[in-house]
Design a protein around this motif. Structure first.
Motif, PDB file in Angstrom:
ATOM      1  N   VAL A  32      48.249 -13.611  48.402  1.00 44.38           N
ATOM      2  CA  VAL A  32      47.703 -14.816  47.784  1.00 44.38           C
ATOM      3  C   VAL A  32      48.294 -15.072  46.402  1.00 44.38           C
ATOM      4  O   VAL A  32      48.898 -16.099  46.138  1.00 44.38           O
ATOM      5  N   GLY A  33      48.158 -14.105  45.499  1.00 45.29           N
ATOM      6  CA  GLY A  33      48.619 -14.311  44.122  1.00 45.29           C
ATOM      7  C   GLY A  33      50.137 -14.304  44.028  1.00 45.29           C
ATOM      8  O   GLY A  33      50.832 -13.899  44.964  1.00 45.29           O
ATOM      9  N   HIS A  34      50.629 -14.745  42.874  1.00 48.64           N
ATOM     10  CA  HIS A  34      52.082 -14.799  42.670  1.00 48.64           C
ATOM     11  C   HIS A  34      52.620 -13.536  42.004  1.00 48.64           C
ATOM     12  O   HIS A  34      53.813 -13.430  41.772  1.00 48.64           O
ATOM     13  N   ASN A 229      42.002 -20.136  42.822  1.00 47.93           N
ATOM     14  CA  ASN A 229      41.987 -18.985  43.735  1.00 47.93           C
ATOM     15  C   ASN A 229      41.759 -17.641  43.036  1.00 47.93           C
ATOM     16  O   ASN A 229      41.863 -16.587  43.666  1.00 47.93           O
ATOM     17  N   ASN A 230      41.393 -17.685  41.769  1.00 47.71           N
ATOM     18  CA  ASN A 230      40.951 -16.466  41.101  1.00 47.71           C
ATOM     19  C   ASN A 230      39.421 -16.391  41.010  1.00 47.71           C
ATOM     20  O   ASN A 230      38.855 -15.753  40.118  1.00 47.71           O
ATOM     21  N   ILE A 231      38.781 -17.065  41.960  1.00 47.14           N
ATOM     22  CA  ILE A 231      37.312 -17.025  42.077  1.00 47.14           C
ATOM     23  C   ILE A 231      36.979 -16.663  43.520  1.00 47.14           C
ATOM     24  O   ILE A 231      37.581 -17.206  44.450  1.00 47.14           O
ATOM     25  N   VAL A 262      41.558 -27.716  34.977  1.00 47.96           N
ATOM     26  CA  VAL A 262      41.874 -29.126  35.251  1.00 47.96           C
ATOM     27  C   VAL A 262      43.099 -29.165  36.175  1.00 47.96           C
ATOM     28  O   VAL A 262      43.152 -29.910  37.149  1.00 47.96           O
ATOM     29  N   ARG A 263      44.063 -28.323  35.861  1.00 44.82           N
ATOM     30  CA  ARG A 263      45.290 -28.254  36.676  1.00 44.82           C
ATOM     31  C   ARG A 263      44.998 -27.912  38.136  1.00 44.82           C
ATOM     32  O   ARG A 263      45.614 -28.466  39.045  1.00 44.82           O
ATOM     33  N   THR A 264      44.058 -27.010  38.358  1.00 48.85           N
ATOM     34  CA  THR A 264      43.914 -26.479  39.724  1.00 48.85           C
ATOM     35  C   THR A 264      42.658 -26.926  40.470  1.00 48.85           C
ATOM     36  O   THR A 264      42.458 -26.512  41.612  1.00 48.85           O
ATOM     37  N   THR A 319      52.537 -26.566  30.389  1.00 49.01           N
ATOM     38  CA  THR A 319      53.010 -25.208  30.092  1.00 49.01           C
ATOM     39  C   THR A 319      53.378 -24.467  31.373  1.00 49.01           C
ATOM     40  O   THR A 319      54.420 -23.800  31.450  1.00 49.01           O
ATOM     41  N   ILE A 320      52.540 -24.597  32.375  1.00 49.51           N
ATOM     42  CA  ILE A 320      52.805 -23.859  33.619  1.00 49.51           C
ATOM     43  C   ILE A 320      53.944 -24.551  34.383  1.00 49.51           C
ATOM     44  O   ILE A 320      54.791 -23.885  34.991  1.00 49.51           O
ATOM     45  N   GLY A 321      54.018 -25.863  34.254  1.00 43.75           N
ATOM     46  CA  GLY A 321      55.175 -26.586  34.812  1.00 43.75           C
ATOM     47  C   GLY A 321      56.473 -26.101  34.178  1.00 43.75           C
ATOM     48  O   GLY A 321      57.474 -25.881  34.873  1.00 43.75           O
TER      49      GLY A 321
HETATM   50  C1  GN1 Z   1      50.207 -16.561  38.282  1.00 44.79           C
HETATM   51  O1  GN1 Z   1      48.533 -14.051  39.377  1.00 44.79           O
HETATM   52  P1  GN1 Z   1      48.258 -15.473  39.775  1.00 44.79           P
HETATM   53  O2  GN1 Z   1      48.956 -15.902  41.012  1.00 44.79           O
HETATM   54  O3  GN1 Z   1      46.782 -15.722  39.762  1.00 44.79           O
HETATM   55  C2  GN1 Z   1      50.461 -16.469  36.779  1.00 44.79           C
HETATM   56  C3  GN1 Z   1      49.690 -17.581  36.067  1.00 44.79           C
HETATM   57  C4  GN1 Z   1      50.134 -18.935  36.601  1.00 44.79           C
HETATM   58  C5  GN1 Z   1      49.908 -18.957  38.122  1.00 44.79           C
HETATM   59  C6  GN1 Z   1      50.436 -20.233  38.710  1.00 44.79           C
HETATM   60  C7  GN1 Z   1      50.315 -13.158  35.018  1.00 44.79           C
HETATM   61  O4  GN1 Z   1      48.845 -16.342  38.536  1.00 44.79           O
HETATM   62  O5  GN1 Z   1      49.966 -17.550  34.679  1.00 44.79           O
HETATM   63  O6  GN1 Z   1      49.400 -19.968  36.008  1.00 44.79           O
HETATM   64  O7  GN1 Z   1      50.587 -17.847  38.744  1.00 44.79           O
HETATM   65  N1  GN1 Z   1      50.034 -15.169  36.282  1.00 44.79           N
HETATM   66  C8  GN1 Z   1      50.820 -14.482  35.441  1.00 44.79           C
HETATM   67  O8  GN1 Z   1      49.961 -20.355  39.991  1.00 44.79           O
HETATM   68  O9  GN1 Z   1      51.906 -14.893  35.035  1.00 44.79           O
END
Ligand code: GN1
Ligand code: ADP
Ligand code: MG
Length: 374
Positions: A32-34, A229-231, A262-264, A319-321
């Motif tokens: 799931v996570g990145h 998805n962190n909940i 807001v983003r997600t 920022t995340i973009g």
């Molecule tokens: C990563 O770990 P995860 O998938 O919840 C990232 C976040 C980003 C996100 C984008 C430690 O989160 O900063 O916003 O992906 N985590 C890290 O989906 O870089």
């Protein structure tokens, strides 16, 4: 980072290092996570089947896992002690519960230098990757708002910075410019529209870091990765039960958390949606998110923070973009990907969402104003 072979990853072997009175049965890789490598582990004990989450911490991303785990212990202990005193709350389900190793630590370090941790599986829950209903946005706002509230009396500087300058937008922008200048994979041309979009909005980069530096807004403990998805959501009630992924919980701004929500939670599209014409901020989702968040944070949020809530959505999405775009240019070395061009799609989606936020800014501001009065 593309889907690598999980070399040296044997949860069965790791399992025996932990203080668990049960026999290992099987494991499943959860993709799931990145960032981390996460496994659902099943074991048999005298009570029956037990489930655990085993995680290998990403060493490339987290350079000081011992400090990260010290934060993890402090945060979960603090939340647990608060929940224990609150009638009707359940510390077994409402915070992560670490399982210690046989040598009494909260992680196991392998001969290969990998750090592993384990926690109790929170059952009867599901995650939401793409928000679909205002109720989910409300729950996300409420749950992360509550998380901030429960940690508000822990001094921010008592936690280590697990990733320095994590949400420092000016540095993220500088990094994009470096990647663009080097263009190590020859991808700059393919990304030029997204790059122009980012460069046209340079002036928003220093707003929150500047306000923090000048003491206009307070440094607080923030989760810093509040994507939906962190909940964990309860299967029956659909309420948010447990906040997970505490690796970036460290000093930051409340605005980082609200902005990433807001983003997600406000768009009905996936983070890597290929058809950006579908990407739009939904006002009913935004309103629900803000309602849930303010319900928990109204008492401690300062006026200046509240004034920046709408802006924080644009800033965090920006920022995340920038990070997705930089990773695309650098050859997908940071975020896990499962198809080519995915990081560029992720960046484009973020930028499409910003466009929608820009169009709806007044409506969003009016919504926050009315909620602050109520
Ligand atoms: C990563 O770990 P995860 O998938 O919840 C990232 C976040 C980003 C996100 C984008 C430690 O989160 O900063 O916003 O992906 N985590 C890290 O989906 O870089
Ligand atoms: P990453 O840092 O890679 O994003 P997370 O900590 O978010 O990893 O965990 C990845 C996935 O593992 C979650 O999306 C969730 O499905 C599952 N998970 C993590 N912790 C638990 C837990 N305690 N109980 C149940 N599922 C969990
Ligand atoms: Mg996660």
């Amino acid at each position: 980072m593309s889907e690598e072979i999980l070399s040296g990853c044997d949860p069965g072997k790791i399992f025996s290092q932990f203080e668990i009175d049960a026999e290992f049965i099987s494991h499943e890789h959860l993709k799931v996570g990145h960032i981390n490598d996460t496994f659902l582990v099943e074991a048999q004990s005298y009570r029956g089947r037990d489930r655990f989450i085993f995680q290998r911490i990403n060493r490339f991303v987290f350079r000081q896992p011992e400090k990260l785990m010290a934060n993890f212990e402090k945060i979960t202990r603090h939340i647990r002690s608060k929940l224990e005193k609150m009638p009707g709350r359940n510390p077994e389900r409402e915070t992560l519960n670490l399982v210690g190793t046989k040598s009494g630590r909260s992680f196991h370090l392998t001969d290969e230098g990998d750090y592993w941790r384990a926690y109790r599986f929170v059952g009867d829950c599901h995650i939401v990757n793409v928000a679909a209903r205002p109720e989910q946005a409300f729950e996300a706002g409420r749950a992360f708002g509550c998380f901030q509230r429960l940690l508000a009396d822990l001094p921010a500087i008592s936690l280590h910075e697990t990733i320095p300058f994590f949400h420092h937008t000016p540095r993220r922008l500088a990094r994009l410019k470096e990647a663009l200048a080097k263009d190590p994979c020859g991808r700059a041309d393919e990304a030029k529209e997204a790059v122009s979009f980012a460069l046209e909005r340079e002036e928003i980069a220093p707003v929150v870091t500047g306000a923090l530096d000048r003491g206009i807004i307070p440094l607080r403990i923030a989760h810093n990765d509040t994507k939906i998805n962190n909940i964990l959501f309860d299967n029956q009630t659909e309420k948010a039960v447990c906040i997970i992924d505490l690796d970036t919980t460290m000093p930051g701004s409340a605005l980082y958390d609200f902005g990433d929500m807001v983003r997600t939670t406000t768009s009905l599209t996936a983070e890597d949606e290929e058809d950006v014409s579908k990407v739009e901020l939904e006002m009913d989702m935004f309103r629900a998110l803000a309602e849930g968040y303010l319900e928990e944070t109204r008492d401690f949020l300062t006026d200046r923070e509240a004034d920046l809530l709408v802006f924080s959505g644009q800033l965090l999405t920006y920022t995340i973009g920038l990070r997705f775009l930089t990773d695309y240019l650098e050859g997908d070395v940071y975020f896990r990907t499962n198809r080519s061009g995915q990081n560029l799609d992720r960046a484009r989606t973020q930028f499409a969402l910003i466009k929608s936020m820009e169009k709806k800014e007044r409506e969003m501001e009016a919504c926050i104003r009315s909620l602050r009065r109520s």
